[in-house]
Scaffold this motif. Structure first.
Motif, PDB file in Angstrom:
ATOM      1  N   ASN A 286      -8.312   4.438  -0.731  1.00 18.37           N
ATOM      2  CA  ASN A 286      -8.345   2.978  -0.650  1.00 18.37           C
ATOM      3  C   ASN A 286      -7.051   2.418  -0.091  1.00 18.37           C
ATOM      4  O   ASN A 286      -7.054   1.457   0.687  1.00 18.37           O
ATOM      5  N   ALA A 287      -5.915   3.016  -0.489  1.00 17.95           N
ATOM      6  CA  ALA A 287      -4.622   2.535   0.007  1.00 17.95           C
ATOM      7  C   ALA A 287      -4.474   2.809   1.500  1.00 17.95           C
ATOM      8  O   ALA A 287      -4.001   1.945   2.262  1.00 17.95           O
TER       9      ALA A 287
ATOM     10  N   ILE B 105      -7.911  -0.019  -6.571  1.00 19.49           N
ATOM     11  CA  ILE B 105      -6.561   0.548  -6.605  1.00 19.49           C
ATOM     12  C   ILE B 105      -5.862   0.143  -7.902  1.00 19.49           C
ATOM     13  O   ILE B 105      -5.220   0.965  -8.578  1.00 19.49           O
TER      14      ILE B 105
ATOM     15  N   LEU C   8       0.191  -5.915  -3.567  1.00 24.41           N
ATOM     16  CA  LEU C   8      -1.029  -5.822  -2.767  1.00 24.41           C
ATOM     17  C   LEU C   8      -1.550  -7.211  -2.439  1.00 24.41           C
ATOM     18  O   LEU C   8      -1.338  -8.165  -3.198  1.00 24.41           O
TER      19      LEU C   8
ATOM     20  N   ARG D 121      -8.025 -10.863   3.945  1.00 27.45           N
ATOM     21  CA  ARG D 121      -7.315 -10.003   4.875  1.00 27.45           C
ATOM     22  C   ARG D 121      -7.585 -10.425   6.299  1.00 27.45           C
ATOM     23  O   ARG D 121      -8.627 -10.979   6.622  1.00 27.45           O
TER      24      ARG D 121
ATOM     25  N   LEU E 222       2.780   5.762   6.548  1.00 29.79           N
ATOM     26  CA  LEU E 222       2.217   5.841   5.199  1.00 29.79           C
ATOM     27  C   LEU E 222       2.401   7.236   4.611  1.00 29.79           C
ATOM     28  O   LEU E 222       2.826   7.393   3.464  1.00 29.79           O
TER      29      LEU E 222
ATOM     30  N   ALA F 296       0.955  -2.042  -7.287  1.00 22.23           N
ATOM     31  CA  ALA F 296      -0.418  -2.512  -7.069  1.00 22.23           C
ATOM     32  C   ALA F 296      -0.595  -3.953  -7.518  1.00 22.23           C
ATOM     33  O   ALA F 296      -1.251  -4.757  -6.839  1.00 22.23           O
TER      34      ALA F 296
ATOM     35  N   ASP G 102      -8.767  -3.180  -3.181  1.00 20.28           N
ATOM     36  CA  ASP G 102      -7.549  -3.531  -3.928  1.00 20.28           C
ATOM     37  C   ASP G 102      -7.808  -3.546  -5.430  1.00 20.28           C
ATOM     38  O   ASP G 102      -6.965  -3.110  -6.224  1.00 20.28           O
TER      39      ASP G 102
ATOM     40  N   TYR H 268       0.827  -1.208   0.000  1.00 19.86           N
ATOM     41  CA  TYR H 268       0.000   0.000   0.000  1.00 19.86           C
ATOM     42  C   TYR H 268       0.866   1.264   0.000  1.00 19.86           C
ATOM     43  O   TYR H 268       0.550   2.253  -0.671  1.00 19.86           O
TER      44      TYR H 268
ATOM     45  N   GLY I 130      -6.925   0.545   3.395  1.00 12.60           N
ATOM     46  CA  GLY I 130      -6.470  -0.832   3.295  1.00 12.60           C
ATOM     47  C   GLY I 130      -5.308  -1.125   4.221  1.00 12.60           C
ATOM     48  O   GLY I 130      -5.273  -2.161   4.894  1.00 12.60           O
ATOM     49  N   ALA I 131      -4.349  -0.209   4.283  1.00 12.31           N
ATOM     50  CA  ALA I 131      -3.192  -0.417   5.166  1.00 12.31           C
ATOM     51  C   ALA I 131      -3.611  -0.399   6.631  1.00 12.31           C
ATOM     52  O   ALA I 131      -3.191  -1.248   7.427  1.00 12.31           O
TER      53      ALA I 131
END
Length: 414
Positions: free
Chosen positions: A334-335, A289, A397, A404, A354, A393, A286, A225, A338-339
């Protein structure tokens, strides 16, 4: 139990809309601090007796201060709560704005821009951590997208407002305007609730929290990410650093028309944000992304090819760049969400890491534009950064969202 009750009230009480609005303003500091003075860069270079390459170092210095500032503010907010560090950062930001306004040389401007950025970084990194305090998973992604839509007003209006200020005052008035904006935001913090109750704060010293960054970097998902967002931010800040000279100096558009071209890209972000919010109900973050990075890479390559071949003149470059910028609506929120979804604790430190990767890579993009000043070089940097984001990506990812799992952050809690 008391902390949990307070947390629930912040997330769902009648003050939630006000909280979202203040969080949107805090996140806007990342863009408004630069976008407002972009139309003034050519005139600033002339007033300070320097050239375009040296003026672009003011953006690189801002990104350096923003990168390092986040690494400190994130753990501080995990230890002392969210509100006090935000207030401290705003005071530093106001000081930096005043220093920029009174700068008499490009060297002084570069230094004060770093101070300004160190203060602004607190607002952005802590606002993201507060989103993680309130929500998780898809709800966090949707709130992040909502905030990004709100904060998009800043770059939407920033260059245009900066151009209007230049019509009635000098470039120094732009930085005094930013200082006033910081002061107004500081006053608004009285309405912002604390989202991290004492029971959920870390007790480890700041040095231990800083040392935990190395452990965070061992997580493949977080690296994926961070790589996606970082490389894309490198392209975005190459665009931010190079577009004033690309459009104003190379294509000879006026500062006011430059503001309109910049606004077109930001309008694309707002539209992509709204599309993304709806698509999150059907597709994983994902997948979106990967779509966004593919769109940015294709558009960046088209812009660079158009400039090389001389196709389309201004439109041949400006239209693909709108798509590069608009891809942000599918990538950044989204990144980040997501992280953060992979960790149960230490949202401030993870958000800081990040953000530091994002703005550190953004600094690389702006420095490359400054080193190889020129329209084609700017577009080549944008294109290659977008391609790198797309590769991250697809290669790093995680798979589908269902695979997850949340894990405990290595950030020390005691």
């Amino acid at each position: 139990m008391e902390g949990a009750t307070q947390h629930w009230r912040v997330a769902s009480g009648p003050q939630s809309l006000r909280t979202v609005a203040i969080l949107g303003v805090l996140m806007a500091f990342a863009s408004i601090s630069t976008d407002l003075y972009l139309p003034a860069m050519p005139s600033m270079a002339e007033a300070l007796g320097t050239d375009a390459g040296h003026m672009e170092w003011s953006i690189a210095a801002y990104l350096a201060g923003f990168t390092l500032g986040q690494l400190a503010w994130g753990p501080l907010s995990d230890r002392h709560g969210r509100r006090r560090p935000v207030a401290g950062g705003l005071l530093v930001f106001i000081l930096g704005c005043a220093g920029c306004a009174m700068s008499g040389s490009v060297g002084a401007l570069v230094c004060w821009r770093a101070v300004q950025a160190a203060g602004a970084s607190a607002s952005v990194v802590i606002a993201r951590a507060m989103v993680r305090d309130l929500y998780r998973g898809p709800r966090a992604a949707r709130l992040m997208l909502t905030l990004m839509t709100v904060m998009a007003v800043a770059p939407l209006l920033g260059p245009s407002v900066g151009g209007l200020i230049l019509q009635v005052a000098s470039w120094r008035a732009i930085f005094w305007t930013l200082a006033a904006f910081g002061g107004a935001t500081l006053a608004a913090l009285s309405w912002l609730p604390e989202t991290l109750p004492p029971a959920r704060r870390t007790c480890a010293p700041l040095s231990a929290a800083l040392g935990a960054y190395g452990q965070l970097l061992r997580h493949r998902a977080l690296l994926g990410y961070a790589g996606v967002a970082g490389c894309y931010f490198g392209a975005c800040f190459a665009y931010v650093a190079g577009s004033p000279f690309l459009y104003i100096a190379y294509f000879h558009v006026s500062p006011q028309w430059y503001g309109m071209l910049f606004t077109a890209g930001v309008s694309g972000i707002m539209l992509a944000n709204q599309i993304n919010i709806r698509l999150l109900k059907r597709f994983s973050a994902d997948a979106l992304i990967r779509f966004g990075t593919g769109m940015a890479a294709l558009a960046g390559a088209v812009a660079a090819l158009d400039a090389f071949e001389g196709w389309g003149h201004l439109c041949g470059v400006a239209i693909p760049l709108v798509f590069v910028v608009a891809a942000n609506g599918f990538i950044s929120a989204n990144a980040i969400a997501g992280a953060l979804s992979h960790f149960d604790e230490g949202a401030g430190a993870i958000s800081a890491l990040l953000g530091s990767v994002q703005y550190g890579t953004g600094m690389v993009g702006s420095v490359l534009v400054g080193m190889f000043a020129g329209a084609r070089s700017t577009l080549n940097v944008i294109a290659w950064m977008c391609v790198a984001s797309m590769l991250c990506a697809w290669l790093f990812l995680p798979g589908r969202a269902g695979k997850r799992h949340a894990i405990t952050s290595p950030v020390p809690t005691r």
